[in-house]
Design a protein around this motif. Structure first.
Motif, short mmCIF file in Angstrom:
data_model
loop_
_atom_site.label_atom_id
_atom_site.label_comp_id
_atom_site.label_asym_id
_atom_site.label_seq_id
_atom_site.Cartn_x
_atom_site.Cartn_y
_atom_site.Cartn_z
N ASP A 53 -27.77 41.92 81.53
CA ASP A 53 -26.43 41.69 82.24
C ASP A 53 -26.23 43.33 83.07
O ASP A 53 -25.14 43.58 81.67
N PRO A 54 -26.09 44.15 83.34
CA PRO A 54 -26.12 45.62 83.23
C PRO A 54 -24.36 46.09 83.62
O PRO A 54 -23.76 46.89 82.60
N ALA A 55 -23.83 45.09 84.19
CA ALA A 55 -22.35 45.10 84.41
C ALA A 55 -22.04 45.07 82.58
O ALA A 55 -20.94 45.82 82.58
N THR A 56 -21.86 44.11 82.72
CA THR A 56 -20.82 43.60 80.64
C THR A 56 -21.59 44.87 79.72
O THR A 56 -20.88 45.28 79.01
N THR A 57 -23.25 44.96 79.82
CA THR A 57 -23.22 45.70 79.16
C THR A 57 -22.85 46.99 79.23
O THR A 57 -22.96 47.93 78.23
N ALA A 58 -22.63 47.41 80.50
CA ALA A 58 -21.60 48.81 80.46
C ALA A 58 -20.07 49.13 80.17
O ALA A 58 -20.24 49.96 79.54
N GLY A 67 -17.05 50.16 73.16
CA GLY A 67 -17.23 50.45 72.09
C GLY A 67 -19.02 51.66 71.77
O GLY A 67 -19.20 51.52 70.31
N THR A 68 -18.94 51.84 71.85
CA THR A 68 -20.40 53.31 72.36
C THR A 68 -19.83 54.48 72.00
O THR A 68 -19.30 54.64 73.45
N PRO A 69 -19.92 55.64 71.15
CA PRO A 69 -19.10 57.38 72.01
C PRO A 69 -20.82 57.20 72.87
O PRO A 69 -21.56 57.51 72.89
N ALA A 70 -19.94 58.54 73.27
CA ALA A 70 -20.40 59.20 74.37
C ALA A 70 -22.00 59.78 73.78
O ALA A 70 -21.93 60.28 72.23
N ILE A 71 -22.57 60.36 74.28
CA ILE A 71 -24.41 61.53 74.09
C ILE A 71 -23.38 62.26 73.71
O ILE A 71 -24.15 63.20 72.88
N ASP A 72 -22.84 63.03 74.98
CA ASP A 72 -21.99 64.16 75.17
C ASP A 72 -20.99 64.53 74.38
O ASP A 72 -19.71 63.70 73.94
N PRO A 73 -20.69 65.70 72.95
CA PRO A 73 -20.07 64.69 72.17
C PRO A 73 -18.97 65.70 72.56
O PRO A 73 -17.78 65.92 72.08
N ASP A 74 -18.99 66.17 74.27
CA ASP A 74 -17.70 67.05 75.02
C ASP A 74 -17.00 65.67 75.23
O ASP A 74 -15.50 65.95 75.78
N TYR A 75 -17.62 64.54 75.65
CA TYR A 75 -16.88 63.74 77.28
C TYR A 75 -16.20 62.50 75.75
O TYR A 75 -16.99 61.98 74.15
N ARG A 76 -15.58 61.44 75.92
CA ARG A 76 -14.44 60.81 75.38
C ARG A 76 -14.51 59.48 75.78
O ARG A 76 -14.07 59.74 77.45
N THR A 77 -14.01 58.81 75.59
CA THR A 77 -13.35 57.46 76.24
C THR A 77 -11.83 57.39 75.59
O THR A 77 -11.71 57.74 75.05
N LEU A 78 -11.47 57.27 77.09
CA LEU A 78 -9.55 56.89 77.16
C LEU A 78 -9.24 55.53 76.93
O LEU A 78 -8.03 55.42 76.36
N TRP A 79 -9.58 54.64 76.62
CA TRP A 79 -9.74 53.49 76.16
C TRP A 79 -9.64 52.81 74.67
O TRP A 79 -10.18 54.35 73.40
N PRO A 80 -8.11 52.07 74.25
CA PRO A 80 -7.95 52.22 72.51
C PRO A 80 -9.65 51.33 71.99
O PRO A 80 -10.15 50.50 72.54
N THR A 81 -9.17 52.34 71.03
CA THR A 81 -10.22 51.20 69.68
C THR A 81 -10.55 49.59 69.81
O THR A 81 -8.93 48.95 69.87
N GLY A 82 -11.29 48.55 70.53
CA GLY A 82 -10.88 47.10 69.43
C GLY A 82 -10.91 46.55 70.15
O GLY A 82 -11.54 45.64 70.53
N VAL A 83 -11.04 47.29 71.77
CA VAL A 83 -10.60 46.55 73.28
C VAL A 83 -12.46 46.00 73.75
O VAL A 83 -13.42 47.25 73.76
N THR A 84 -12.54 45.12 73.95
CA THR A 84 -13.68 44.40 73.87
C THR A 84 -13.62 43.62 75.81
O THR A 84 -12.53 43.09 76.22
N PRO A 85 -14.32 43.11 75.92
CA PRO A 85 -15.02 42.37 77.11
C PRO A 85 -14.29 40.40 76.24
O PRO A 85 -15.43 40.36 75.49
N ARG A 86 -13.75 39.87 77.10
CA ARG A 86 -13.79 38.67 76.67
C ARG A 86 -15.08 37.91 77.26
O ARG A 86 -15.25 36.59 76.72
N GLY A 87 -16.11 38.20 77.71
CA GLY A 87 -16.41 37.32 78.74
C GLY A 87 -17.52 38.13 79.32
O GLY A 87 -17.28 39.22 79.76
N PRO A 88 -18.45 37.36 80.43
CA PRO A 88 -19.55 38.52 81.16
C PRO A 88 -18.35 39.30 82.03
O PRO A 88 -17.88 38.02 82.56
#
Length: 287
Positions: free
Chosen positions: A82-87, A93-114
Motif C-alpha cells: 500500500d504505497p500511499a499509506t506507507t508514504a 513517523g520516520t526521520p528524513a534520510i537527509d539530516p537537513d530535512y525535517r517534518t512539519l507534523w507534530p510527533t504522534g500523528v498517525t494514519p487512522r486507517g488505510p
C-alpha cells in the motif's frame, strides 16, 4: 529513528532503486513523481536481512532556504503493498534520510486507517493530531507536505480530503482549512527550486557518480560542485530539460575514493543583487 545498520540498508537499497535516473520524474512540470520503480528486486549483494523486494515512494520534508521554508523530496525504500499509506507513515513517523530535512507534523500523528482513493479524491484519515504548529504558514505547508507525498505515492494529482479521527472538520489545528479536499499548491511557491534525488544522502557509490534530480531554474542552467573538506575539487554546469519550470536533470562526475559533498544550486543572473540562490546538498562516499 532507524538503527544505524537499518539506515545503511535503506540508503543502499535507494542507490539501486534510483540508479540510472529511475527517480527522475516527468519533465511535464506536474511533479507527479512518475517513473518510480514499482517492484524492484533486492539490491545485488545486499545482506540477507534486506527485504526480498522493495519499491521507492516519494516522501516530502521541509528545510529552511533563502526563500523561506520549502519542501524537499526524497525517496524511501519500503516493502511493496500500500504505497500511499506507507508514504504517509514515513512522512509522519520516520526521520528524513537527509539530516537537513525535517517534518512539519507534530510527533504522534498517525494514519487512522488505510489511505483511500476514488471518486476524484484521496482520503487520508489522521489521529493523534497533537500540538498546533507555530503559525498558519507552517500549518498550510504541513498540509502541502502531506498532499505532495500522498499524491506522489499514488501518481495522482487528485485533491486530498483530510479527516480527523474519522470525521470531517473545517480546520486543522484551527490554522488550516480542511473543509474541502486540499489541492496541490503551485510548485514554485512551496518546493525548493533545486532538488537532488540521487544519490541519497549518506550513499556509498562507485567512482562514476550519476547525479539526478529536478530543478526549476533560470534558462535551464544548474551549476554544481563537489567538495571535500570544504574545498571544491571539481565543478560544472548541468542543464535541465526546461527552464523556469520543474524538469529533470542528470550529470555524471568521476571521483577518486573518499568522502564528498555534492552541491547543486540555482544560477544567479542577478550577480548577487537578489536573494541568495537555493541549493541542495548530499554527502556521499566513493569506494
Amino acid at each position: 529513528m532507524r538503527p544505524p545498520r537499518v539506515r545503511r540498508l535503506v540508503v543502499a537499497a535507494l542507490v539501486v532503486l534510483l540508479a540510472g535516473g529511475a527517480a527522475a520524474c516527468t519533465g511535464s512540470g506536474n511533479a507527479d513523481d512518475r517513473r518510480i520503480p514499482a517492484n524492484p528486486g533486492a539490491p545485488t549483494g545486499a545482506p540477507t536481512s534486506a527485504p526480498p523486494a522493495t519499491r521507492a515512494v516519494p516522501v516530502y520534508y521541509a528545510a529552511d532556504t533563502p526563500a523561506g521554508t520549502r519542501l524537499f523530496r526524497e525517496f524511501h525504500a519500503v516493502a511493496p503493498g500500500d504505497p500511499a499509506t506507507t508514504a504517509v507513515r514515513e512522512l509522519l513517523g520516520t526521520p528524513a534520510i537527509d539530516p537537513d530535512y525535517r517534518t512539519l507534523w507534530p510527533t504522534g500523528v498517525t494514519p487512522r486507517g488505510p489511505v483511500t482513493h476514488g471518486g476524484g479524491e484521496i482520503v487520508v484519515d489522521l489521529t493523534g493530531i497533537g500540538r498546533a504548529p507555530a503559525s498558519k504558514a507552517v500549518a498550510r505547508l504541513a498540509l502541502q507536505q502531506l498532499v505532495y507525498t500522498v499524491q506522489g505515492a499514488l501518481q495522482s494529482t487528485d485533491p486530498v480530503r483530510v479527516l480527523v479521527d474519522g470525521q470531517r472538520a473545517d480546520q486543522l489545528w484551527e490554522l488550516a482549512d480542511i473543509s474541502v479536499p486540499v489541492v496541490r499548491a503551485e510548485q514554485t511557491s512551496v518546493r525548493s527550486l533545486v532538488q537532488i534525488d540521487a544519490p541519497a544522502d549518506g550513499a556509498t557509490v562507485g567512482r562514476e557518480v550519476v547525479v539526478t534530480g529536478e530543478a526549476a531554474v533560470f534558462e535551464a542552467t544548474l551549476p554544481w560542485e563537489v567538495r571535500q573538506d570544504g574545498r571544491v575539487v571539481t565543478s560544472g554546469v548541468a542543464t535541465t530539460a526546461e527552464g523556469q519550470r520543474f524538469s529533470p536533470y542528470r550529470f555524471t562526475v568521476t571521483l577518486e575514493p573518499g568522502d564528498y559533498e555534492l552541491v547543486v544550486t540555482e544560477d544567479d543572473p542577478s550577480g548577487g543583487a537578489g536573494r541568495a540562490p537555493l541549493t541542495d546538498t548530499k554527502r556521499i562516499s566513493v569506494r
